[in-house]
Design an enzyme around this catalytic site. Structure first.
Site, PDB file in Angstrom:
ATOM      1  N   VAL A 190       0.021  39.644  48.820  1.00 23.92           N
ATOM      2  CA  VAL A 190       0.566  40.301  47.636  1.00 23.92           C
ATOM      3  C   VAL A 190       0.579  41.816  47.834  1.00 23.92           C
ATOM      4  O   VAL A 190       1.573  42.490  47.538  1.00 23.92           O
ATOM      5  CB  VAL A 190      -0.229  39.909  46.379  1.00 23.92           C
ATOM      6  N   ASP A 191      -0.510  42.365  48.346  1.00 22.12           N
ATOM      7  CA  ASP A 191      -0.538  43.800  48.656  1.00 22.12           C
ATOM      8  C   ASP A 191       0.528  44.167  49.678  1.00 22.12           C
ATOM      9  O   ASP A 191       1.305  45.119  49.482  1.00 22.12           O
ATOM     10  CB  ASP A 191      -1.911  44.189  49.213  1.00 22.12           C
ATOM     11  N   ASN A 192       0.552  43.449  50.790  1.00 22.08           N
ATOM     12  CA  ASN A 192       1.513  43.773  51.841  1.00 22.08           C
ATOM     13  C   ASN A 192       2.946  43.637  51.343  1.00 22.08           C
ATOM     14  O   ASN A 192       3.814  44.477  51.620  1.00 22.08           O
ATOM     15  CB  ASN A 192       1.301  42.858  53.046  1.00 22.08           C
TER      16      ASN A 192
END
Length: 403
Positions: A175-177
């Site tokens: 999700v961050d990436n």
């Protein structure tokens, strides 16, 4: 891929990015832009710097590998945004920048006079990118967001893991990436539009945007059928066989995406009756009888090693891979051929290497390879370019506005 030529600029050469983000999503966006040739000025808290500097172990020569992974090709300046003098420094950089990235809690930058409306008033050509956990509108807009929280909230964890087991977070911070990637795409699109209009834009994305995007086809399946999909381990709900199998010494992931591959698979496994078996004739038949099919195939796979089956299946054009460790990936010849692990000179880490940008333009990946900086490593350099004299910089440092 050809090696990096430091003398050649990237496609974003001449673009200046003011990076006020921290943790992973925003710094990854900034690193992508830096890899493509932009000048990235990373703003950190005096003293501690980015939160990820303290996310260890693992560490490499005492430096957090999480920080190292997302912060190459940047200049670091240490500025206290809670001091008037520090905010003045940020505004001066913003006036000369093309992009501003921020991932602060809603209202935090407005209280400091650094929100979109006020910064845009001083630089109408600025592309201002806001990255949040849950978005800037709606009932949960003020919730704090981190990757595992959003993997749970968006439903990703409900789909991950073995049937009947506990919900699992994916190993990588997808999700961050992903949010960093969407933010970078939005910034590049806004820069392209600026070439036509002369105006900047406010780009917004969130971890929730990304999480829901990643489950898109699962969500459409629910809307179509009303059935909530359970976790299915290594399988795909709509294709079979498309899953992992135990072998004599490890595991093999197989992807028979059409009937031609299915028939070749049966030929390799010496199971000639399966393609005409009414239970397995079409993909829909195989999905309906997945458990029976899995048992038949796994009994055959257990007779040989994972490496054996990988070699034999690939020789017959059946997509598969044994499940490999990171040690395998680090020494993989295909990874090496693509220059995905690139040596980067680092003052504190001998033999330092980083995972390169996952896209090439004219055969080249990252336009530059500058090691992740120390906290405030470039403060004097950047302030000098803004017109601050050594005396001015010393005064700012004495007040604590910069570090």
């Amino acid at each position: 891929m050809s090696p990096v030529d430091p003398a050649r600029g990237g496609v974003l050469q001449g673009v200046r990015v003011l990076d006020l983000t921290r943790n992973i999503a925003g710094p990854y966006c900034a690193m992508i832009l830096g890899d493509l040739g932009a000048e990235v000025i990373k703003v950190e808290r005096p003293g501690g710097g980015d939160d990820t500097r303290e996310w260890l172990p693992p560490a490499w020569n005492g430096i957090s590998t999480t920080f190292l992974a997302f912060n190459r090709n940047k200049k670091s300046i240490a500025v206290d945004l809670d001091r008037d003098e520090g905010r003045d420094v940020i505004l001066k950089i913003a006036r000369r920048s093309d992009v501003l990235l921020e991932s602060f809690r809603r209202g935090s930058l407005a209280r400091r006079g650094l929100d979109y409306a006020r910064v845009r008033a001083q630089n109408p050509r600025l592309v201002y990118c806001t990255i949040t956990g849950f978005g800037t509108v709606g009932p949960h807009r003020d919730r704090p967001g981190y990757d595992p929280v959003l993997q749970a909230y968006s439903g990703i964890m409900s789909l991950t893991g073995e049937p009947g087991g506990r919900p699992l977070r994916t190993g990588p911070s997808i999700v961050d990436n992903g949010t960093g990637m969407w933010a970078a795409l939005g910034v590049v699109c806004a820069l392209l539009a600026r070439e036509r209009t002369g105006r900047g834009a406010h780009v917004e994305t969130s971890l929730l945007d990304t999480g829901v995007t990643w489950i898109g086809y699962h969500l459409l399946g629910y809307l179509a059928t009303g059935r909530i999909p359970p976790p299915v381990g290594t399988t795909a709900t709509m294709i079979a066989p498309y899953e992992g199998f135990a072998t004599r010494d490890g595991h093999l992931q197989l992807a028979a995406g059409n009937n031609r591959i299915w028939e070749r698979l049966c030929e390799v496994l010496d199971l000639p009756a399966l393609p005409t078996d009414p239970r397995f004739r079409t993909n829909s038949d195989r999905v309906a009888h997945r458990d029976e099919l899995h048992e038949i195939l796994e009994a055959r796979f257990r007779t040989e090693s994972a490496a054996h089956w990988e070699d034999v299946l690939l020789a017959h054009d059946v997509p598969c891979s044994r499940v490999r460790t990171l040690a395998d990936v680090a020494t993989d010849p295909q990874v090496a051929a693509l220059n995905l692990l690139t040596p980067v000179p680092h003052p504190a880490i001998p033999n330092f290497a980083m995972v390169d940008l996952p896209v090439a333009i004219d055969g080249r990946r990252a336009a530059a390879q500058i090691a992740p900086p120390a906290v405030g490593q470039h403060t004097d350099e950047v302030l000098g370019e803004l017109g601050y004299s050594p005396k001015d910089i010393a005064a700012l440092r004495e007040t604590g506005a910069v570090g």
